[in-house]
Design a protein around this motif. Structure first.
Motif, short mmCIF file in Angstrom:
data_model
loop_
_atom_site.label_atom_id
_atom_site.label_comp_id
_atom_site.label_asym_id
_atom_site.label_seq_id
_atom_site.Cartn_x
_atom_site.Cartn_y
_atom_site.Cartn_z
N TRP A 45 0.84 -1.19 0.00
CA TRP A 45 0.00 0.00 0.00
C TRP A 45 0.87 1.23 0.00
CZ3 TRP A 45 -1.30 3.84 3.83
CH2 TRP A 45 -2.44 4.58 3.50
N THR A 46 0.55 2.18 -0.87
CA THR A 46 1.23 3.46 -0.92
C THR A 46 0.25 4.54 -0.53
OG1 THR A 46 2.62 2.69 -2.72
CG2 THR A 46 2.51 5.06 -2.36
N PRO A 47 0.46 5.24 0.61
CA PRO A 47 -0.51 6.23 1.07
C PRO A 47 -0.56 7.42 0.13
CG PRO A 47 1.47 6.29 2.41
CD PRO A 47 1.61 5.12 1.49
N THR A 72 4.72 0.45 1.43
CA THR A 72 5.88 0.57 0.54
C THR A 72 6.39 2.00 0.37
OG1 THR A 72 4.40 0.71 -1.36
CG2 THR A 72 5.21 -1.47 -0.76
N ALA A 73 5.66 2.98 0.86
CA ALA A 73 6.09 4.38 0.73
C ALA A 73 5.72 5.12 2.01
CB ALA A 73 5.45 5.04 -0.48
N LEU A 74 6.72 5.34 2.86
CA LEU A 74 6.48 5.98 4.15
C LEU A 74 7.37 7.19 4.40
CD1 LEU A 74 6.12 2.87 6.50
CD2 LEU A 74 4.30 4.45 5.86
N LEU A 75 8.55 7.23 3.77
CA LEU A 75 9.50 8.27 4.10
C LEU A 75 8.97 9.67 3.80
CD1 LEU A 75 12.32 8.70 5.28
CD2 LEU A 75 13.21 8.72 2.95
N ARG A 161 10.05 7.13 14.23
CA ARG A 161 9.27 6.40 15.24
C ARG A 161 7.81 6.84 15.23
NH1 ARG A 161 10.37 7.27 21.58
NH2 ARG A 161 9.06 9.07 21.14
N THR A 162 7.57 8.12 15.04
CA THR A 162 6.20 8.62 14.98
C THR A 162 5.43 7.98 13.84
OG1 THR A 162 6.89 10.74 15.93
CG2 THR A 162 4.77 10.69 14.77
N VAL A 163 6.09 7.82 12.70
CA VAL A 163 5.43 7.21 11.54
C VAL A 163 5.19 5.72 11.77
CG1 VAL A 163 5.64 6.72 9.07
CG2 VAL A 163 6.37 8.94 9.96
N LEU A 164 6.23 5.03 12.23
CA LEU A 164 6.12 3.58 12.40
C LEU A 164 5.12 3.20 13.49
CD1 LEU A 164 9.86 2.49 12.08
CD2 LEU A 164 8.08 2.46 10.34
N ILE A 234 13.20 3.43 4.55
CA ILE A 234 13.02 3.28 6.00
C ILE A 234 13.87 2.12 6.52
CG2 ILE A 234 11.36 2.69 7.80
CD1 ILE A 234 10.94 5.47 6.83
N LEU A 235 13.88 1.02 5.78
CA LEU A 235 14.70 -0.13 6.18
C LEU A 235 16.17 0.24 6.21
CD1 LEU A 235 12.92 -2.89 4.06
CD2 LEU A 235 12.77 -2.59 6.54
#
Length: 492
Positions: A45-47, A72-75, A161-164, A234-235
């Motif tokens: 999922w890509t937000p 798959t897209a969080l940064l 950390r806030t995102v994860l 992120i990884l």
């Protein structure tokens, strides 16, 4: 794919869907009811783009609906605004890392620095710095290593950390209390009290994972992260922090395992590791293998479990040792204990001539089998750990020696804050005697300091109590009974 309760030879399976139509956790765990996971045809999922917290809310909603979804897209959620908020959420007086930069120094030209940091993050030019090694004294006299990250690393770790946490907080189980937003040590203590007094607990297993933060396996950690996180950037950041190493006495030490205690990102990574290595397995064990009541309360790497039957407790402990070994962890051979404890423990041990039930320590309090004066029935007595109290008094004594020539008004103000802070944590019902002893010792240390100020001191104990004794906060219970607070917070 292996079952969640088994060891893993490859990638771990994702968390199974919650069973709809029933509670997702037992009554002593306090996790809100959740609906069954909604199936999604796309496993990744890509937000979509949005603004601020609304985008993170959508991430959390997606994680709540589908427990198998990989993001798959969080940064891109790590914006300048999020970095700015992370900076202002850091402790202002914290010790600097290897860069020597303090919170106030970084705040000069803050916007320019955050913009530059944001750019380096998104083009892959950000480099994690090693942590500065520091040592703190533990209550048992040993020293615990801490890793103090550079300020810029703290900012980025806080933002990530806030995102994860938007994703993983939907996965973590109800009996996990440590280092999570909206959950405190007293929430864990309340849950343990309610579990022991309301469930059929006859045996208590006091667990302690030996040197957990130093033994975390990096490969397993990345596998656990990849269950939900598919964003390679992120990884890559997490790998950088795990491999950054530590600086001690101007010497760089490589970290092949473990995550530094004190790092901003460490708490959520530790919870994730134990979520897969311990929580999911233990929860499934009690559902499928246990025939009697089983309660679980975990705070970071410390956990207490209650069992109705001894044979089940012994079998669980043996299987858990094997389970921990599969992930490079080990139960502490001395601190991990199985003991008879609960409603009928005192009577049974008395009939067998075995003396009083053992006690155990959890989150700063000693837990004791007792009897209520009002009803005469079993109750769980909780008192401050005597060693912890002695260490605190020793620290106060050392500080008073440093303040020997300070004005009495300044010393009184400092002692008021110390005693008040001590009471805010330890002032639980049933702990009045220990609190009174602590306050009395503080007064005597203060009187000793005052008498040392002059060789011809006229301060007597009675005069001291009359003039200065009333300045310290009086002993009072600041926390409600665990059952009242637990029932109010988790009405179900």
């Amino acid at each position: 794919m292996h079952d969640i309760g088994e060891s893993y030879s490859g990638i771990l399976p994702a968390k199974p869907s919650n069973k709809s139509g029933g509670p997702s956790a037992e009554t002593v765990e306090g996790r809100p009811l959740t609906k069954g996971n909604v199936g999604q045809p796309n496993p990744n999922w890509t937000p979509s783009q949005g603004n601020g917290s609304s985008r993170l809310d959508r991430v959390r909603e997606a994680a709540r609906k589908n427990g198998k979804l990989r993001f798959t897209a969080l940064l891109h959620h790590v914006t300048v605004d999020l970095l700015r908020g992370s900076y202002f959420n850091l402790k202002k007086k914290a010790a600097p890392g290897v860069d020597g930069v303090t919170w106030e120094e970084y705040g000069r030209d803050l916007e320019m620095k955050l913009t530059d940091l944001h750019g380096r993050l998104h083009r892959g030019a950000y480099r994690a710095q090693p942590s500065r090694r520091a040592w703190i004294l533990k209550s048992d006299g040993r020293q615990r290593p801490l890793g103090i990250a550079a300020l810029e690393d703290k900012i980025v770790q806080y933002a990530v950390r806030t995102v994860l946490s938007q994703i993983w907080e939907e996965d973590f189980l109800g009996f996990s209390y440590g280092l999570r937003p909206g959950r405190s040590q007293h929430d864990a203590l309340d849950a343990l009290y309610v579990g022991i007094t309301r469930k059929k607990v006859n045996w208590v297993l006091d667990l302690d994972v030996r040197s957990f933060f130093d033994k975390v396996d990096h490969d397993w950690m990345i596998r656990f992260v990849e269950h939900r996180i598919g964003d390679r950037r992120i990884l890559r950041l997490i790998r950088k922090w795990l491999k950054a190493g530590v600086m001690e006495q101007d010497r760089w030490i490589e970290t092949e395992e473990g995550t530094p205690q004190g790092a901003v990102i460490s708490p959520i990574l530790a919870n994730l590791y134990l979520h897969y290595a311990l929580d999911l397995w233990a929860n499934q064990w009690r559902r499928k293998k246990a025939t009697g009541d089983v309660i679980i309360v975990r705070y970071a790497d410390d956990a207490v479990l209650g069992f109705q039957f001894r044979d089940e407790a012994e079998r669980f402990l043996q299987e858990l040792k094997e389970r921990m070994g599969n992930f490079g962890l080990e139960l502490h051979p001395v601190k991990t204990r199985l003991m008879e404890f609960g409603l009928f423990a005192a009577d049974r041990r008395k009939r067998c001539g075995e003396g009083c039930p053992e006690t155990f320590n959890f989150l700063g309090l000693t837990h004791i089998c007792g009897t209520s004066r009002q009803t005469g029935y079993f109750t769980l007595i909780r008192q401050t750990i005597s060693k912890r109290r002695a260490v605190k008094l020793k620290q106060i004594h050392a500080e008073l020696r440093q303040r020997l020539h300070d004005p009495l008004a300044e010393t009184a103000k400092w002692l008021q804050s110390v005693v008040r802070g001590y009471f805010q944590y330890h002032a639980v019902p049933g702990n009045e005697r220990s609190l009174g002893q602590f306050r009395s010792h503080v007064l005597r240390l203060w009187l000793r300091q005052i008498r040392r100020r002059s060789q011809r001191s006229h301060w007597t104990w009675e005069r001291f109590l009359e003039r200065l004794g009333g300045l310290l906060p009086a002993v009072c219970i600041l926390h409600p009974y665990p059952t009242e607070r637990f029932d109010a917070k988790y009405p179900r």
